[in-house]
Design an enzyme around this catalytic site. Structure first.
Site, PDB file in Angstrom:
ATOM      1  N   CYS A   4      35.653  38.672  35.838  1.00 11.78           N
ATOM      2  CA  CYS A   4      36.192  39.749  36.673  1.00 11.78           C
ATOM      3  C   CYS A   4      35.533  39.745  38.053  1.00 11.78           C
ATOM      4  O   CYS A   4      34.301  39.781  38.173  1.00 11.78           O
ATOM      5  CB  CYS A   4      35.961  41.083  35.961  1.00 11.78           C
ATOM      6  SG  CYS A   4      36.319  42.514  36.969  1.00 11.78           S
ATOM      7  N   GLY A  91      51.290  47.000  41.395  1.00  9.44           N
ATOM      8  CA  GLY A  91      50.553  46.350  42.470  1.00  9.44           C
ATOM      9  C   GLY A  91      49.105  46.053  42.148  1.00  9.44           C
ATOM     10  O   GLY A  91      48.335  45.682  43.033  1.00  9.44           O
ATOM     11  N   HIS A  98      39.854  50.651  39.799  1.00  5.70           N
ATOM     12  CA  HIS A  98      39.360  50.929  41.152  1.00  5.70           C
ATOM     13  C   HIS A  98      40.259  51.943  41.826  1.00  5.70           C
ATOM     14  O   HIS A  98      41.449  52.021  41.555  1.00  5.70           O
ATOM     15  CB  HIS A  98      39.251  49.649  41.988  1.00  5.70           C
ATOM     16  CG  HIS A  98      40.512  48.832  42.027  1.00  5.70           C
ATOM     17  ND1 HIS A  98      40.887  48.018  40.993  1.00  5.70           N
ATOM     18  CD2 HIS A  98      41.469  48.718  42.971  1.00  5.70           C
ATOM     19  CE1 HIS A  98      42.025  47.410  41.294  1.00  5.70           C
ATOM     20  NE2 HIS A  98      42.415  47.827  42.490  1.00  5.70           N
ATOM     21  N   HIS A 100      41.420  53.150  45.590  1.00 10.08           N
ATOM     22  CA  HIS A 100      41.475  52.864  47.020  1.00 10.08           C
ATOM     23  C   HIS A 100      41.329  54.193  47.762  1.00 10.08           C
ATOM     24  O   HIS A 100      42.110  55.120  47.530  1.00 10.08           O
ATOM     25  CB  HIS A 100      42.826  52.262  47.407  1.00 10.08           C
ATOM     26  CG  HIS A 100      43.180  50.968  46.751  1.00 10.08           C
ATOM     27  ND1 HIS A 100      43.060  49.755  47.387  1.00 10.08           N
ATOM     28  CD2 HIS A 100      43.678  50.699  45.523  1.00 10.08           C
ATOM     29  CE1 HIS A 100      43.475  48.794  46.564  1.00 10.08           C
ATOM     30  NE2 HIS A 100      43.860  49.330  45.441  1.00 10.08           N
TER      31      HIS A 100
HETATM   32  P1  5GP Z   1      44.798  46.214  43.682  1.00  8.86           P
HETATM   33  O1  5GP Z   1      45.855  45.353  44.325  1.00  8.86           O
HETATM   34  O2  5GP Z   1      44.362  45.625  42.356  1.00  8.86           O
HETATM   35  O3  5GP Z   1      45.164  47.664  43.587  1.00  8.86           O
HETATM   36  O4  5GP Z   1      43.570  46.191  44.655  1.00  8.86           O
HETATM   37  C1  5GP Z   1      42.635  45.141  44.684  1.00  8.86           C
HETATM   38  C2  5GP Z   1      41.972  45.184  46.027  1.00  8.86           C
HETATM   39  O5  5GP Z   1      40.820  44.396  45.960  1.00  8.86           O
HETATM   40  C3  5GP Z   1      42.843  44.635  47.163  1.00  8.86           C
HETATM   41  O6  5GP Z   1      43.018  45.644  48.153  1.00  8.86           O
HETATM   42  C4  5GP Z   1      42.044  43.449  47.672  1.00  8.86           C
HETATM   43  O7  5GP Z   1      42.102  43.297  49.069  1.00  8.86           O
HETATM   44  C5  5GP Z   1      40.644  43.757  47.192  1.00  8.86           C
HETATM   45  N1  5GP Z   1      39.823  42.592  46.927  1.00  8.86           N
HETATM   46  C6  5GP Z   1      40.151  41.511  46.162  1.00  8.86           C
HETATM   47  N2  5GP Z   1      39.127  40.634  46.112  1.00  8.86           N
HETATM   48  C7  5GP Z   1      38.130  41.192  46.839  1.00  8.86           C
HETATM   49  C8  5GP Z   1      36.790  40.753  47.152  1.00  8.86           C
HETATM   50  O8  5GP Z   1      36.327  39.697  46.749  1.00  8.86           O
HETATM   51  N3  5GP Z   1      36.037  41.582  47.939  1.00  8.86           N
HETATM   52  C9  5GP Z   1      36.524  42.783  48.383  1.00  8.86           C
HETATM   53  N4  5GP Z   1      35.714  43.512  49.148  1.00  8.86           N
HETATM   54  N5  5GP Z   1      37.767  43.220  48.109  1.00  8.86           N
HETATM   55  C10 5GP Z   1      38.558  42.426  47.348  1.00  8.86           C
HETATM   56 ZN    ZN Z   2      35.142  44.047  35.796  1.00  6.62          ZN
END
Ligand code: 5GP
Ligand code: ZN
Length: 112
Positions: A4, A91, A98, A100
């Site tokens: 992860c 998405g 997490h 945002h």
């Molecule tokens: P999701 O699309 O799952 O709701 O959000 C995942 C978020 O994690 C995305 O906004 C993406 O830019 C961020 N993200 C993915 N990999 C990394 C990383 O290695 N470092 C950071 N700081 N953010 C990440």
């Molecule tokens: Zn994890």
């Protein structure tokens, strides 16, 4: 969890820009920000998504929601949006719960 990305960030194996941390949660700047402020708030415990939140997580979730306004204030936000995506169609790209925290611009009223 070994594979992860966010667990790797928690272990320091992938660098991140820390915004806040305590014994239960960690917050860091999103690598691809969608707003002037775009912070990700994650539990240290690997929970796959909001779909996996169970009664035993109630105090953790309550804690997250008390810290979110503190982080917003630390980021000089008065207005902000909090989003969690659960599942691919919503998405979600990283399978570690997490939130945002978005702010610093006018975001409008459309959510989807
Ligand atoms: P999701 O699309 O799952 O709701 O959000 C995942 C978020 O994690 C995305 O906004 C993406 O830019 C961020 N993200 C993915 N990999 C990394 C990383 O290695 N470092 C950071 N700081 N953010 C990440
Ligand atoms: Zn994890």
């Amino acid at each position: 969890m070994t594979d992860c990305i966010f667990c790797k960030i928690l272990r320091g194996e992938i660098p991140s820009s820390k915004v806040y941390e305590d014994e239960l949660i960690y917050a860091f700047n999103d690598i691809a920000p969608m707003a002037p402020v775009h912070v990700l708030i994650i539990p240290r415990e690997h929970i796959e998504s909001a779909a996996r939140i169970a009664p035993e997580h109630a105090s953790l979730l309550g804690h997250i929601w008390t810290v979110i306004p503190q982080i917003a204030k630390q980021q000089s936000l008065t207005d902000f949006r909090v989003v969690t995506n659960a599942g691919a169609d919503a998405g979600q790209t990283v399978a570690h719960l997490h939130f945002h925290l978005l702010g610093g611009k006018t975001m409008g009223t459309s959510l989807a």
